[in-house]
Design an enzyme around this catalytic site. Structure first.
Site, mmCIF file in Angstrom:
data_model
loop_
_atom_site.group_PDB
_atom_site.id
_atom_site.type_symbol
_atom_site.label_atom_id
_atom_site.label_comp_id
_atom_site.label_asym_id
_atom_site.label_seq_id
_atom_site.Cartn_x
_atom_site.Cartn_y
_atom_site.Cartn_z
ATOM 1 N N ASP A 65 45.709 47.677 42.317
ATOM 2 C CA ASP A 65 44.584 47.057 41.614
ATOM 3 C C ASP A 65 43.285 47.704 42.071
ATOM 4 O O ASP A 65 43.117 47.997 43.270
ATOM 5 C CB ASP A 65 44.517 45.551 41.885
ATOM 6 C CG ASP A 65 45.580 44.755 41.122
ATOM 7 O OD1 ASP A 65 46.411 45.381 40.433
ATOM 8 O OD2 ASP A 65 45.584 43.521 41.237
ATOM 9 N N ARG A 105 50.849 45.519 32.168
ATOM 10 C CA ARG A 105 49.723 46.089 32.922
ATOM 11 C C ARG A 105 50.040 47.469 33.488
ATOM 12 O O ARG A 105 50.030 47.671 34.688
ATOM 13 C CB ARG A 105 49.277 45.143 34.039
ATOM 14 C CG ARG A 105 48.770 43.817 33.555
ATOM 15 C CD ARG A 105 48.136 43.021 34.689
ATOM 16 N NE ARG A 105 47.603 41.757 34.206
ATOM 17 C CZ ARG A 105 46.948 40.879 34.965
ATOM 18 N NH1 ARG A 105 46.724 41.156 36.239
ATOM 19 N NH2 ARG A 105 46.505 39.748 34.452
ATOM 20 N N ASP A 155 51.324 40.317 43.980
ATOM 21 C CA ASP A 155 50.362 40.371 42.874
ATOM 22 C C ASP A 155 50.508 41.721 42.175
ATOM 23 O O ASP A 155 51.516 41.987 41.550
ATOM 24 C CB ASP A 155 48.949 40.126 43.386
ATOM 25 C CG ASP A 155 47.950 39.919 42.259
ATOM 26 O OD1 ASP A 155 48.333 39.319 41.237
ATOM 27 O OD2 ASP A 155 46.791 40.344 42.390
ATOM 28 N N ASP A 181 45.373 38.857 47.928
ATOM 29 C CA ASP A 181 46.147 38.668 46.704
ATOM 30 C C ASP A 181 47.621 39.033 46.838
ATOM 31 O O ASP A 181 48.443 38.601 46.037
ATOM 32 C CB ASP A 181 45.544 39.508 45.565
ATOM 33 C CG ASP A 181 44.191 38.990 45.109
ATOM 34 O OD1 ASP A 181 43.935 37.779 45.282
ATOM 35 O OD2 ASP A 181 43.395 39.789 44.587
#
Length: 403
Positions: free
Chosen positions: A229, A281, A225, A201
């Site tokens: 994560d 985010r 990205d 990613d």
């Protein structure tokens, strides 16, 4: 202690004079705030003030030690939150990175990749300053610490760190930025195995089915990205004292709304500085339990904390400085669900400092048992955020003195 916002620019500038000088006329108030904080933090570092008594329990555990270099493994006993039991390579030997080069399948001894793929516990340190441009994802093995203290280490310009189906990993004191996609290539993940990797990613740190993971005092920006994560059943994670800037989708916690295994995910996000140029985010959550505690939010363009699929979010003692744009004052965002559903999700704000019109939209009945599960440490007062987060990001640790 940093002065809480809002504050008097005149008083603060007089306080810092003559070390802080700016040109007139004043054009960018945000730049002034940033410069003031930098000046204050630099002054405190010169005095050794930030090493002790900051209110940050991680830093106060080890940074007072002038012999930190000889006691590096002590860091592993200073963890907090859901990832506090991540010991990394505490019980192993030191491995010194001497070579910034990289080969995805046949890494040379002395390179970072050679160290992280070993089966034994290792505490990985760096002989000198270096920029490591990886050719493919750096696939970690269990019981590893990457410790950048004492050197200026950048992992940048290529694929970055992948923590997949392993446990007990600590990433500390690294600059991670400009990460790119990799894959469609063979990559080694242990001394005895390498395999074909599909396209990655482009995350700074990708946690996939990992547990007991701690990312502390890293500086992260501008990846393809996410910056960090965590997906596919990852849990027991702490993300602390990092400085994040210049990025869109900062942190995704939870794979998808339909991936219900992430209901067991537990993540602590503490003492981080979410800086300029961030969009959204911080984090975006799904299904699990998330403690967002004592962080400093100085910018968001869309939202700060968001989620879907009924996560429990416990926001405590944070400082939220809303952008000047009147349309994005809200801290929170619910996605993929109507209000008739999300009104039952347990999201709360407790002791948060809201500035420049910032507001948090709570929901749910707030059962104490639910928030107890989503709490991982005691929150400090939001008035202490300036001190707690002042040294977020990769530290400059001189050998032979306090860090």
């Amino acid at each position: 202690m940093a002065l809480p916002l809002p504050f008097s620019f005149t008083f603060l500038l007089l306080l810092l004079a003559p070390s802080f000088v700016f040109s007139s006329p004043l054009q960018d108030p945000e730049l002034v705030v940033e410069q003031v904080h930098k000046s204050m933090n630099a002054s405190r570092r010169n005095l050794g003030f930030l090493s002790c008594g900051t209110g940050n329990p991680i830093d106060d555990c080890w940074r007072c030690d002038a012999n930190w270099e000889k006691n590096r493994n002590r860091l592993a006993d200073c963890g907090i939150g859901f990832g506090k039991n991540a010991i990394g390579g505490r019980d192993g030997r030191y491995y010194v990175v001497t070579d910034p080069g990289d080969h995805p399948v046949n890494p040379k001894p002395g390179t970072l990749r050679y160290g992280v793929i070993q089966k034994e516990p290792l505490w990985i340190i760096f002989k000198k300053d270096m920029v490591i441009k990886l050719k493919e994802e750096l696939i970690m093995n269990s019981f590893k610490t990457i410790d950048g203290r004492g050197a200026n280490v950048h992992i940048a310009g290529g694929p970055c760190i992948t923590i997949q189906f392993v446990t007990n990993v600590i990433i500390h004191g690294i600059n991670i930025h400009d990460c790119k996609r990799g894959g469609n290539a063979y990559v080694r993940d242990s001394p005895t195995h390498y395999g074909w990797r599909t396209v990655s990613d482009g995350d700074g740190v990708s946690i996939f089915g990992g547990s007991h993971i701690w990312v502390d005092h890293c500086s992260l920006w501008n990846c393809e990205d996410g910056l960090i994560d965590a997906i596919h059943g990852s849990t027991a994670i702490t993300i602390s004292s990092n400085y994040m800037t210049r990025h869109d989708k900062v942190m995704l916690l939870g794979h998808s709304d339909s991936y219900t295994q992430d209901k067991n995910m537990q993540v602590t996000i503490a003492f981080n500085h979410f800086g300029k140029g961030l969009v959204q985010r911080m984090p975006r959550c799904r299904h699990g339990y998330f403690h967002v505690v004592n962080n400093d939010y100085t910018q968001w363009e869309k939202y700060a904390i968001g989620g879907s699929a009924n996560p429990t979010i416990n926001s405590q003692g944070n400082r939220f400085l809303a952008p000047n744009d009147g349309t994005v004052k809200e801290v929170t965002k619910r996605e993929n669900s109507p209000e008739s559903e999300w009104e039952n999700w347990n999201w709360r704000s407790s002791g948060d400092l809201m500035l420049n019109g910032a507001f948090f939209t709570p929901s749910g009945k707030g059962a104490s048992s639910s928030y107890a599960r989503a709490s991982s440490l005691s929150a400090k007062s939001s008035s202490l955020i300036g001190s707690i987060t002042a040294s977020a990001g990769a530290l400059k640790c001189p050998k032979g003195s306090r860090c």
